[in-house]
Scaffold this active site. Structure first.
Site, PDB file in Angstrom:
ATOM      1  N   ARG A 128       0.760 -10.519   7.178  1.00 41.57           N
ATOM      2  CA  ARG A 128       1.610  -9.635   6.346  1.00 41.57           C
ATOM      3  C   ARG A 128       2.388  -8.741   7.112  1.00 41.57           C
ATOM      4  O   ARG A 128       2.690  -7.796   7.593  1.00 41.57           O
ATOM      5  CB  ARG A 128      -0.213  -8.852   6.902  1.00 41.57           C
ATOM      6  CG  ARG A 128      -1.331  -9.342   6.197  1.00 41.57           C
ATOM      7  CD  ARG A 128      -2.755  -8.473   6.358  1.00 41.57           C
ATOM      8  NE  ARG A 128      -2.650  -8.019   7.717  1.00 41.57           N
ATOM      9  CZ  ARG A 128      -2.612  -8.297   9.002  1.00 41.57           C
ATOM     10  NH1 ARG A 128      -3.591  -9.538   9.274  1.00 41.57           N
ATOM     11  NH2 ARG A 128      -2.599  -7.162  10.162  1.00 41.57           N
TER      12      ARG A 128
ATOM     13  N   CYS B 132      13.597  24.956   2.405  1.00 43.64           N
ATOM     14  CA  CYS B 132      13.180  25.627   1.599  1.00 43.64           C
ATOM     15  C   CYS B 132      12.299  24.507   1.218  1.00 43.64           C
ATOM     16  O   CYS B 132      12.089  23.521   1.243  1.00 43.64           O
ATOM     17  CB  CYS B 132      13.916  26.520   0.964  1.00 43.64           C
ATOM     18  SG  CYS B 132      15.271  27.698   1.270  1.00 43.64           S
TER      19      CYS B 132
ATOM     20  N   ASP C 287      11.543  23.818  -1.640  1.00 50.27           N
ATOM     21  CA  ASP C 287      12.531  23.448  -3.324  1.00 50.27           C
ATOM     22  C   ASP C 287      14.255  22.950  -3.716  1.00 50.27           C
ATOM     23  O   ASP C 287      14.551  22.411  -3.726  1.00 50.27           O
ATOM     24  CB  ASP C 287      12.607  23.650  -4.263  1.00 50.27           C
ATOM     25  CG  ASP C 287      11.270  24.016  -4.843  1.00 50.27           C
ATOM     26  OD1 ASP C 287      10.193  23.013  -4.531  1.00 50.27           O
ATOM     27  OD2 ASP C 287      11.092  25.141  -4.624  1.00 50.27           O
TER      28      ASP C 287
ATOM     29  N   HIS D  33      -5.648  -7.258  12.879  1.00 52.04           N
ATOM     30  CA  HIS D  33      -4.191  -6.009  13.026  1.00 52.04           C
ATOM     31  C   HIS D  33      -3.922  -6.056  14.315  1.00 52.04           C
ATOM     32  O   HIS D  33      -5.059  -5.607  15.415  1.00 52.04           O
ATOM     33  CB  HIS D  33      -4.593  -5.386  12.373  1.00 52.04           C
ATOM     34  CG  HIS D  33      -3.151  -4.438  12.103  1.00 52.04           C
ATOM     35  ND1 HIS D  33      -2.209  -4.996  11.251  1.00 52.04           N
ATOM     36  CD2 HIS D  33      -3.032  -3.398  12.254  1.00 52.04           C
ATOM     37  CE1 HIS D  33      -1.766  -4.415  11.277  1.00 52.04           C
ATOM     38  NE2 HIS D  33      -1.363  -2.823  11.795  1.00 52.04           N
TER      39      HIS D  33
ATOM     40  N   LYS E 216       1.296  -1.527  -0.032  1.00 48.91           N
ATOM     41  CA  LYS E 216       0.421  -0.041  -0.260  1.00 48.91           C
ATOM     42  C   LYS E 216       0.203   1.353  -0.174  1.00 48.91           C
ATOM     43  O   LYS E 216       2.113   1.260   0.224  1.00 48.91           O
ATOM     44  CB  LYS E 216      -1.022   0.054   1.160  1.00 48.91           C
ATOM     45  CG  LYS E 216      -0.124  -0.090   2.781  1.00 48.91           C
ATOM     46  CD  LYS E 216      -1.314   0.305   3.550  1.00 48.91           C
ATOM     47  CE  LYS E 216      -0.588  -0.374   5.385  1.00 48.91           C
ATOM     48  NZ  LYS E 216      -0.940   0.335   6.229  1.00 48.91           N
TER      49      LYS E 216
ATOM     50  N   ARG F 174     -10.500  -0.026  14.766  1.00 51.28           N
ATOM     51  CA  ARG F 174     -10.329   1.396  13.455  1.00 51.28           C
ATOM     52  C   ARG F 174     -11.792   0.397  13.543  1.00 51.28           C
ATOM     53  O   ARG F 174     -11.977   0.768  13.419  1.00 51.28           O
ATOM     54  CB  ARG F 174      -8.861   0.204  13.120  1.00 51.28           C
ATOM     55  CG  ARG F 174      -8.259   1.565  12.227  1.00 51.28           C
ATOM     56  CD  ARG F 174      -6.772   1.614  11.240  1.00 51.28           C
ATOM     57  NE  ARG F 174      -6.263   0.057  10.908  1.00 51.28           N
ATOM     58  CZ  ARG F 174      -5.318  -0.241  10.517  1.00 51.28           C
ATOM     59  NH1 ARG F 174      -4.270   1.398  10.772  1.00 51.28           N
ATOM     60  NH2 ARG F 174      -5.045  -1.369   9.912  1.00 51.28           N
TER      61      ARG F 174
ATOM     62  N   TYR G 152      15.422  31.682   4.455  1.00 50.31           N
ATOM     63  CA  TYR G 152      14.007  32.123   5.289  1.00 50.31           C
ATOM     64  C   TYR G 152      14.143  32.423   6.577  1.00 50.31           C
ATOM     65  O   TYR G 152      14.545  31.417   7.246  1.00 50.31           O
ATOM     66  CB  TYR G 152      12.829  31.051   5.637  1.00 50.31           C
ATOM     67  CG  TYR G 152      12.203  31.409   3.417  1.00 50.31           C
ATOM     68  CD1 TYR G 152      11.442  32.876   2.655  1.00 50.31           C
ATOM     69  CD2 TYR G 152      12.149  30.549   2.901  1.00 50.31           C
ATOM     70  CE1 TYR G 152      11.738  32.406   1.405  1.00 50.31           C
ATOM     71  CE2 TYR G 152      11.756  29.675   2.011  1.00 50.31           C
ATOM     72  CZ  TYR G 152      11.451  31.032   0.934  1.00 50.31           C
ATOM     73  OH  TYR G 152      10.708  31.245  -0.094  1.00 50.31           O
TER      74      TYR G 152
HETATM   75  C1  LIG Z   1      -3.670  -4.313   8.334  1.00 48.88           C
HETATM   76  C2  LIG Z   1      -2.205  -4.588   8.408  1.00 48.88           C
HETATM   77  N1  LIG Z   1      -1.901  -5.157   8.304  1.00 48.88           N
HETATM   78  C3  LIG Z   1      -0.284  -5.301   8.162  1.00 48.88           C
HETATM   79  C4  LIG Z   1       0.539  -4.109   7.778  1.00 48.88           C
HETATM   80  C5  LIG Z   1       1.642  -4.307   7.420  1.00 48.88           C
HETATM   81  O1  LIG Z   1       2.844  -3.425   8.169  1.00 48.88           O
HETATM   82  P1  LIG Z   1       4.194  -3.837   8.826  1.00 48.88           P
HETATM   83  O2  LIG Z   1       4.693  -2.675   7.703  1.00 48.88           O
HETATM   84  O3  LIG Z   1       4.396  -2.973  10.581  1.00 48.88           O
HETATM   85  O4  LIG Z   1       4.273  -4.840   8.799  1.00 48.88           O
HETATM   86  C6  LIG Z   1      -0.203  -2.958   7.876  1.00 48.88           C
HETATM   87  C7  LIG Z   1       0.287  -1.545   7.609  1.00 48.88           C
HETATM   88  O5  LIG Z   1      -0.297  -0.382   8.654  1.00 48.88           O
HETATM   89  C8  LIG Z   1      -2.054  -2.866   8.071  1.00 48.88           C
HETATM   90  O6  LIG Z   1      -1.881  -1.765   8.229  1.00 48.88           O
END
Ligand SMILES: Cc1ncc(COP(=O)(O)O)c(C=O)c1O
Length: 396
Positions: free
Chosen positions: A222, A314, A316, A169, A42, A139, A268
């Site tokens: 995951r 800044c 850029d 999670h 993601k 969540r 700045y």
């Molecule tokens: C639902 C879920 N699963 C897995 C992950 C992966 O987590 P990590 O990057 O800590 O391994 C995330 C990351 O935020 C997540 O939101």
């Protein structure tokens, strides 16, 4: 490195795909053989480049991909990626048919969602679903056995749906104290008791848990941040079962060099004043690239030594004090190695009082990404000059 001018500003991110592969292969060695790996790609693979990271991960033994939103999943499909993709976050129920069209699995956590989505699934279509359980993250997710039971029953009774997975999670798997992880696992196991049949994928573990808690594996993990070679937290570094290899580095080149007399001001707010004759260089990177204003005072690497950013960063550009005259065009490393020196993503995170996840995600698409395999650049992505992917859809 000689490439055909894919970008025209000398600031770039390098992504070492061999390190992505290494981090996954090490994880696979660490896990039992019957545990599958889904990788979190993601947010453009945490800023690293979703397509390239996804392809490398699959080649290295990952079974599937996890993203936050349907758009991210469709993008992977549009680039020819055929592996299983799970959308972890909420999707509008009326987009169920879009997910089916692209063979994308969605997450469900409410009966109302299922009842609405059913109307959008065509006659001979079937939507693959994972049920999300909230065991203490607070969540999204079902919290009670009765909700889970009802959702499983509805899915099994409808020809529009197929139950492919169930998951939760963790909120604290990156902390040394594992009491809350165990509490969440207890709740997850309690919820699982009511399932009439076990779906193909049962998963709870993010990187923190994948690296430390075999009891959290079920049959799938995951894996996110550790695939990018970054520890889920500072306190977890001594607990890592194998060394991780950082994937991302950030570089630029000097665009201007000047010698200032004592008493001259920089940037700045004129917050920095030279104490004596000083060599000051200008770098073409700023907060619009994700190199934030809080990095005033942070060091960068030039000719293998550390030199501090002086004055405000800044939008850029930013300025650095160097001990002697350097040439315009000299390479400067902001994250990564030069000689014996190294500036890690963690060092930048610490300076900004945040986590490494945020640093990688913040590096803006304005910065081109150069992908390396076996020490050779194999691809450059410059979002600024890429053609638009825009689909003229209804926007609500
Ligand atoms: C639902 C879920 N699963 C897995 C992950 C992966 O987590 P990590 O990057 O800590 O391994 C995330 C990351 O935020 C997540 O939101």
């Amino acid at each position: 490195m000689e490439l055909q001018k894919p970008f025209f500003r000398d600031t770039w991110v390098e992504i070492n795909l061999d390190n992505v592969a290494y981090n996954i292969i090490q994880l696979k060695k660490h896990l039992p053989d019957d545990v599958s790996v889904f990788v979190a790609v993601k947010a453009n693979a945490y800023g690293h480049g979703d397509i390239q990271v996804a392809r490398t991960a699959i080649e290295s033994g990952a079974e599937g991909l996890a993203v936050a939103f349907l758009d991210e999943a469709i993008r992977l499909r549009k680039h020819g990626i055929t592996s299983p993709i799970l959308v972890l976050g909420a999707t509008r129920p009326k987009d169920a048919n879009i997910a089916i069209e692209h063979n994308i699995t969605l997450t469900v956590f409410s009966m109302d969602w299922l009842l609405t989505a059913e109307d959008y699934v065509g006659e001979d279509q079937e939507l693959k679903l994972h049920i999300k359980c909230d065991t203490g993250m607070g969540r999204v997710g079902v919290r009670s056995q009765s909700e889970l039971e009802d959702i499983e029953r509805k899915i099994s009774q409808s020809k529009s749906f197929m139950l492919e997975g169930v998951f939760t999670h963790f909120a604290t798997s990156d902390e040394v104290d594992d009491d809350y992880v165990q509490e969440q696992l207890k709740r997850f196991n309690w919820l699982l008791q009511v399932l009439k049949s076990k779906p193909k994928y049962i998963h709870t573990a993010n990187s923190g848990a994948s690296l430390r808690f075999p009891e959290s594996y079920f049959n799938t993990v995951r894996f996110g941040i550790a695939m990018y070679g970054l520890s889920p937290s500072k306190e977890m570094v001594p607990l890592l079962p194998y060394p991780l290899k950082e994937v991302l580095s950030l570089h630029t080149r000097v665009v201007h060099v000047k010698k200032l007399d004592a008493g001259e001001k920089i940037s700045y707010g004129a917050t920095y004043e030279t104490e004596k004759d000083e060599w000051i260089i200008t770098l073409p990177i700023g907060y619009a690239d994700g190199w934030l204003r809080g990095l005033q005072g942070q060091e960068v690497l030039i000719n293998g030594f550390r030199a501090p950013i002086v004055g405000r960063v800044c939008m850029d550009q930013c300025m650095v004090k160097v001990p002697y005259e350097v040439e315009v065009g000299t390479k400067v490393t902001l994250i990564g190695k030069q000689g014996d020196e190294c500036i890690s993503v963690d060092e930048i995170a610490e300076r900004l009082d945040t986590i490494n996840y945020e640093i990688a995600c913040l590096l803006s698409p304005r910065v081109p990404r150069i992908y390396f395999k076996e020490n050779e650049p194999i691809e450059v992505v410059n979002q600024l000059l890429a053609s638009s992917d825009f689909i003229n859809n209804d926007i609500e």
